[in-house]
Every structure is written in structure tokens, then in C-alpha cells.
Design an enzyme around this catalytic site. Structure first.
Site, short mmCIF file in Angstrom:
data_model
loop_
_atom_site.label_atom_id
_atom_site.label_comp_id
_atom_site.label_asym_id
_atom_site.label_seq_id
_atom_site.Cartn_x
_atom_site.Cartn_y
_atom_site.Cartn_z
CG ASP A 2 -1.82 1.13 1.33
OD1 ASP A 2 -2.35 1.44 0.51
OD2 ASP A 2 -1.77 1.95 2.28
CD GLU A 52 -2.36 2.51 -3.34
OE1 GLU A 52 -3.26 3.31 -3.52
OE2 GLU A 52 -1.66 2.59 -2.39
#
Length: 728
Positions: free
Chosen positions: A409, A462
Site C-alpha cells: 500500500d 500501489e
């Protein structure tokens, strides 16, 4: 009688840094043994020889707070022992002395920790049920190099930090202690006195395998050896599922809101296995991707502010329950990807912030150590031990839970020192640039280590910027990820499809631009949870037009995603046209499936998955040049795209997409080979909620040149629809 080196008042004030030197049984200079124990509220304490049960001596009370001691002048040789305590109940209680047991750590552990290469650090730090000299208990170890004192506290010692003071192990900065009698299920924390003499708020164990239910914040002793894995066949062939040429269609799930029990409570991991696994498999997905399951104190963070990095959240069950969930996914042929958060952590008092009274895990300078957007703390990636902590955590999930891959993330926030910061709020790197060189080094090492030890898994970044070579090997200068989220494709596609159908011809480049850079990375095409929250509306309600046009546009969006090169990701609820934004506090609107238009979207997604998995042309070259070719991307006037997807064996599929609400008859499209083309998918079919504009199931090519090809097809194009054809 008392050892003059022992200061009882200092100990009682919490200023004893290594009680192993003064408590327990020790030889005295010259001859004799000395015994000392701290037993608050005891009336009598006896020293008992372990082998025979003989009472060797009674200890005298040296301090009314509970310090007992004695000297045995005639004994010269140490022997195994325990204490018998009177006054803690109606009967005497046998108490093992934790200071008579040796450390579980060794010199190799110290060396590897100092080097930052202790990849199985989770086997040494934390709490580990074990047995010493036939005595069951728990080994504790924690890294707190700047602490003056560290104690294990819990329900077993009334949270009294004087009872189980830990021993510093060599010069490693690690404190350790074996506590007899403890077992899985016991609650504990660490009481830490900083180098400045301040007793800090009680800290949860950074390596805890299980955490207490909220609002409690204690760590829980857990034995990870209880699950018997049955996914051997899947694991043996897992390398096939994460290859670049394999079909990957990922169903992104937030476990707390996919479904709920009838009373509104959370479903447990095993209940979710009963419901989620057959559903995902029936829908044709290859993987489920879970929003972070690492323990997080704030449920509304969706897991993106974790504190228990080694503990699956107890909201849905125990670590054994989560292992059973993954096991059953694998037995059903589903891979499991985990959202992993090494970019930041919350500043809760019981967490990692100022863990030993210093900025141990985070940067001290808030310009480097605190996220402006989220108010969270940033790991100090330049610190060897912090890198080791994070990399060991990544390997932990792949090892102990058989996770198939990690979606990392907020990578962009790690890469840039000025991420979401104004001028003056960030510190340039040593070259004066904005790149976080320590984070870059960490990410490269992370990927190298993961692929070296678990080559059949994958890592996914990401990363929302144009940072180059995110999914290219570190040996070539890349970051080493297996895949990168294609955020540009997502933003452009949703912007384009959100426009009035009559205006799309003026923005044609939005829908085609992604192919200009498609070969630069190994992409995943995400339609994720981030696109259906914070006022963005659901995917369905982002589509323009009448109710019918909204559904047709949604079907067109999904079809374009599956036809575009790249692996696929869809957040739960999108697959049946969820009406409202995602709400983590309640289940998806499953009741919508009573309506035909929602059933149609669901059936289309299922059929797209089937087609994607079954046609090599649609997945084999997702991440390789030559897998995609425009037939025509210049028909702006009609907002139509025509394309070819190719497999390695030369087979291909043709797709034509109409982004307006006007059907077209006799629309000519060039094709690379003569023959009859089967219409293998039409998003306007009535079973999907469409109007059945189509080509009767098949179209024969004609020797009429078009778009640079010697053959062409004359097609009926449905409104806001796509047709997919393959050579019969």
C-alpha cells in the site's frame, strides 16, 4: 545477610535493570549461595530443591513489600530449584523462578539482528510457548535498545512491572525472559522505563501473534503450531497461478462488510470461508485480495493503520481461524493476496511510536516521520533493524499463512520525501532531491528477499505516479515488484465513462492513452475500494444517463477492463452493480440481486472471468509486448474502439466497443485472417440486461480490405456495448 550491592528501594521504584544478577539463586564470593525473590503479599517463602522436593531453606522477609532472601553458607554448587510461597491462597503455591532459565536467543541471533538479515525474526522476538527443563512457559523477547528497564506485565502478575523484569541480552538491544507457567491465551504487555527514567505507557508486543479484542489493547500469547495444512497440491502448483502469462482476476474484499450475520455482527474467518470461497469461485475469480487484516485499533481505517503487524485481526477470529480460511481458499483453487502496509503506522500510545522512549521505529524529525494527510508515523527505512522488522513481517505472512502475494500500500508516499507536503515541510535527500533513497533501498531489498525465498508468490505496488521501472528487476535498476497498479488507466477510464455519451468524442484520448505506456510495467487494472468511497459514489452511479444507460455503461466498463492488457481487480459489490457507496459499517446490498439488471451485471462479470481464463489471447500477453493491437482507435466521431488481443501461439480475439447510446449496423472492421468469427461475448445480450443488438452468434469475413487488413467483418454494434469475436 543482604547483598550490599542490592538496593531494595531502587528495585521497588523500578530502577533495577537486570534482576537476574540479584534475584534467584547465586554463588557468593568465596563460598555459599544466596537466594532472593520478590513475592508481594506472601507471608512465607521456602527454597525447594527441584529434584527431591526437599525444603532447603526458608527465606526471611527483607522488605515488607515482599522481598525475601537468605544465605546458604555451606552450599557451594548451584542446583535446580523453585520457591514455595505461602499467603497467596489457602494452600502453599509452587513458584518457578524465571531467572534460573537460560536465554532462548543465541550469538547467531545477535549477529543477524545487527546485520539486519534475521529473516525469521518472528521465531525469536515476541512471545513463544516453550518448555525449559520440563517446565512449560513462554519465552519473551523485545527490541528496546534505549530502555533502562523492560518488564513483562499481564494478568498473571497483576500488571506489576517489578515482578518479571526482563534481562538485556548481550549488546543486541533485545530484552528477554522465560516466564514459567504461562500458556496460550494469557494477556501481556511490556512496561518500559526509558533511558531518561520515564515509565512509558504500556506497550503492545510488536511481534504479537494475537491481540486482545477492542477496546482492550493487550497482546495475547498464541501457539502458531495448531493448524494442519491441507493445501499441499495447491502449493505445489502455485507457481502457475502468479506467472505473468497466467490469468489473474482478483476479487478485492473487506472482510468486515462483505456479508454480516443476521444480527449485524461480523462473520468469522471460518464463516466467511463457507460463504465467500464458493461465491468467488462461482464468479470465476482466480484470487481474493483482502484489505489489511493486520490488527488495527481503528476499525474505520479499514486496516490501513495497523499496529499488530504479525497478528490477523481478532475481529473475525483467531490466527488459527485465519489459517483455516487461507487453507480452504487454496483447496478451492483460489489464491489469497494480502494488502500490506509498510508505509506508516498510527501513533496510539500502546503502539510503536517512541517505543523505548526514543523514536525507535519512526523518524524523529516530523518532516520525515509523520504523514501530513493521515497523521500517522513513518517508518525509518534507513535503520537496519526497522528494515529487518518489516521484511521479516512480509515473509511471516507468506510463511505462516501461505499467503500468495502482497499488495504493498501507498508506495508513492514512501518514494517521495515531499509526498503531500508543502515547501519547507520536507527534507531533501543527500543529493538535494525529493526521492526517499532509504525507502527505495528498502523496497528493492524487500522484493529481492520475497522472490528469493518465495519465488512462486508475487508483490504488487500501489504506486500512483510515473516512477519508472516499478515492476522491473532490481538488477536493471527497477524496484523489483512483480506488478504495479495502473492508476492512470483507472482514472482516465472512469473519467471518460463518467462523461455524457454525446461529449465522449471530444475526450477520445482519455480512453486510448493508457496504451501509450502499457509496455513500461506489468500492470494490474484496479477498480478498487478507493473508487467507491468519500463521495465518489458507486461505480454504477458514476455512470451517466438513464437507469438503463447506467447499467449498460457499467457493463461496458467491465468489458473494457477485461479486454485491456493487464491483470484485473474488482472491489466487492461492483460485480453486481452496488447502488450506494461502500460502507464499512454494513454488508453489501445483496438484496439488489432480486432485480434483473443487477443479476445481469453479475452474470456478465462471471462470463467475462470465464472468457478471460479460457481464451489465452486475453491473458497470456497481459504483461508482454505483442499481446495487443489497435484495429482502429481513431473513430472519435462514433466513440468506437476496435482491437485485437493475441496469444503466444498466434491465436487471437477481436473486440469492438461502442461508447455511445446509438447502435451501428454494417460497421466494418478489419481482421487479420479470413474465416467465420464466433461472437463469444456481447454485453448487450438480454441475459445481461441488454437489448440483444448483435450478430446472430457468428459473422463471416469478407475479402474487403479495412484498417490495413485484407479481410473485414460487417458488424452490428450494440449501444453502449461490446462484442468479442474469435476465429471459429
Amino acid at each position: 545477610m543482604a547483598d550490599p550491592a542490592f538496593d531494595a528501594e531502587a528495585f521497588l521504584n523500578g530502577d533495577c535493570s537486570n534482576p537476574a544478577y540479584v534475584f534467584g539463586l547465586h554463588p557468593l564470593p568465596g563460598s555459599g549461595l544466596e537466594a532472593r525473590v520478590f513475592a508481594p503479599r506472601a507471608t512465607r517463602v521456602e527454597l525447594v530443591k527441584e529434584a527431591t522436593g526437599e525444603v532447603v531453606a526458608e527465606l526471611a522477609m527483607a522488605h515488607p513489600e515482599g522481598i525475601f532472601e537468605t544465605v546458604l553458607p555451606r552450599l557451594r554448587k548451584w542446583f535446580p530449584y523453585h520457591f514455595r510461597v505461602h499467603g497467596w491462597g489457602p494452600d502453599p503455591m509452587e513458584m518457578e523462578d524465571p531467572y534460573r532459565f537460560s536465554a532462548a536467543l543465541g550469538d547467531l541471533d545477535v549477529y543477524l539482528m545487527a546485520e539486519g538479515t534475521h529473516l525469521r525474526l518472528y521465531e525469536k522476538l515476541g512471545a513463544h510457548p516453550s518448555e525449559r527443563d520440563g517446565v512449560p512457559g513462554v519465552d519473551f523477547a523485545v527490541w528496546a535498545p534505549n530502555a533502562r528497564r523492560v518488564s513483562v506485565v499481564g494478568t498473571f502478575n497483576n500488571w506489576d512491572g517489578r515482578r518479571h523484569i526482563m534481562r538485556p541480552f548481550a549488546s543486541s538491544g533485545v530484552w528477554e525472559l522465560f516466564i514459567p507457567g504461562l500458556a496460550p491465551g494469557d494477556l501481556y504487555k511490556f512496561e518500559i522505563k526509558s533511558g531518561a527514567g520515564k515509565v512509558l505507557p504500556l506497550k503492545a508486543d510488536p511481534f504479537a501473534f494475537q491481540c486482545e479484542h477492542a477496546p482492550g489493547t493487550a497482546s495475547v500469547v498464541h501457539d502458531p503450531r495448531g493448524h494442519e495444512w491441507r493445501d499441499g497440491d495447491y502449493m505445489a502448483g502455485r507457481w502457475k497461478t502468479n506467472r505473468f502469462d497466467a490469468p489473474m482476476s482478483i476479487y478485492e474484499v473487506h472482510l468486515g462488510s462483505w456479508r454480516r450475520r443476521e444480527d449485524g455482527g461480523f462473520m468469522g474467518y471460518r464463516e466467511l470461508a463457507d460463504a465467500l470461497i464458493p461465491y468467488a469461485r462461482e464468479m470465476g475469480f482466480t484470487h481474493v485480495q483482502l484489505l489489511p487484516v493486520s490488527e488495527h485499533p481503528f476499525y474505520a481505517s479499514w486496516g490501513y493503520q495497523p499496529l499488530g503487524m504479525f497478528a490477523p485481526t481478532c475481529r473475525y477470529g483467531s490466527p488459527l481461524d485465519f489459517q483455516a480460511f487461507v487453507d480452504r481458499c487454496h483447496q478451492a483453487g483460489l489464491g489469497v493476496l494480502l494488502d500490506w502496509v509498510p508505509a506508516h503506522f498510527p501513533g496510539d500510545a500502546h503502539g510503536l511510536g517512541e517505543f523505548d522512549g526514543t523514536h525507535l521505529y519512526e523518524h524523529a524529525d516530523p518532516r520525515k516521520g509523520r504523514h501530513m494527510d493521515w497523521g500517522t508515523l513513518i517508518y525509518n527505512y534507513g535503520r537496519t533493524e526497522v528494515q529487518n522488522f518489516l521484511i521479516a513481517n512480509a515473509l511471516f505472512w507468506l510463511d505462516r499463512f501461505h499467503i500468495d502475494g502482497l499488495r504493498v500500500d501507498a508506495v508513492a508516499s514512501m518514494l517521495y520525501l515531499d509526498y503531500s507536503r508543502a515547501q519547507g515541510q520536507w527534507v531533501p535527500n543527500r543529493y538535494g532531491g525529493r526521492e526517499n533513497l532509504e525507502a527505495v533501498a528498502f523496497l528493492r531489498r524487500l522484493n529481492e528477499t520475497v522472490y528469493a525465498h518465495f519465488p512462486d508468490t508475487c508483490t504488487v505496488a500501489e504506486e500512483s505516479t510515473a516512477w519508472p521501472m516499478v515492476s522491473r528487476p532490481t538488477s536493471a535498476g527497477g524496484l523489483g515488484f512483480g506488478f504495479k497498479w495502473n492508476m492512470g488507466w483507472m482514472h482516465d477510464t472512469l473519467a471518460y465513462l463518467g462523461r455524457n455519451m454525446l461529449h465522449r468524442k471530444h475526450h477520445h484520448g482519455e480512453i486510448t492513452f493508457s496504451m501509450l505506456y502499457n509496455d513500461t510495467e506489468n500492470f494490474v487494472l484496479p477498480l478498487s475500494h478507493d473508487e467507491v468511497v468519500h463521495g465518489k459514489k458507486s461505480l454504477l452511479w458514476r455512470m451517466p444517463g438513464t437507469r438503463w444507460e447506467q447499467f449498460a455503461n457499467l457493463r461496458l466498463l467491465f468489458a473494457y477492463q477485461f479486454l485491456h492488457p493487464g491483470k484485473k481487480l474488482l472491489f466487492m459489490g461492483g460485480e453486481f452493480g452496488q447502488d450506494h457507496e461502500w460502507d464499512h459499517n454494513k454488508a453489501l446490498d445483496w438484496g439488489l440481486l432480486q432485480f434483473q439488471e443487477h443479476q445481469g451485471v453479475q452474470r456478465l462479470v462471471r462470463d467475462l472471468n470465464t472468457l478471460y481464463r479460457g481464451l489465452p489471447a486475453l491473458h497470456e500477453r497481459d504483461c508482454a509486448p505483442g499481446g495487443f493491437q489497435w484495429i482502429d482507435c481513431e473513430d472519435r466521431k462514433n466513440s468506437i474502439l476496435a482491437l485485437i488481443r493475441r496469444a503466444g501461439d498466434g491465436s487471437f480475439a477481436v473486440a469492438v466497443l461502442n461508447f455511445t447510446a446509438m447502435p451501428h449496423h454494417g460497421y466494418r472492421v478489419g481482421v487479420p485472417a479470413p474465416g467465420t468469427y464466433l461472437e463469444v461475448l456481447n454485453s448487450d445480450a438480454s441475459l445481461y440486461g441488454g437489448q440483444n443488438f448483435g450478430n446472430g452468434g457468428a459473422v463471416a469475413s469478407k475479402p474487403l480490405p479495412a484498417h490495413g487488413f485484407p479481410q473485414s467483418l460487417e458488424l452490428t454494434l450494440p449501444p453502449l456495448g461490446v462484442v468479442v469475436l474469435r476465429l471459429g
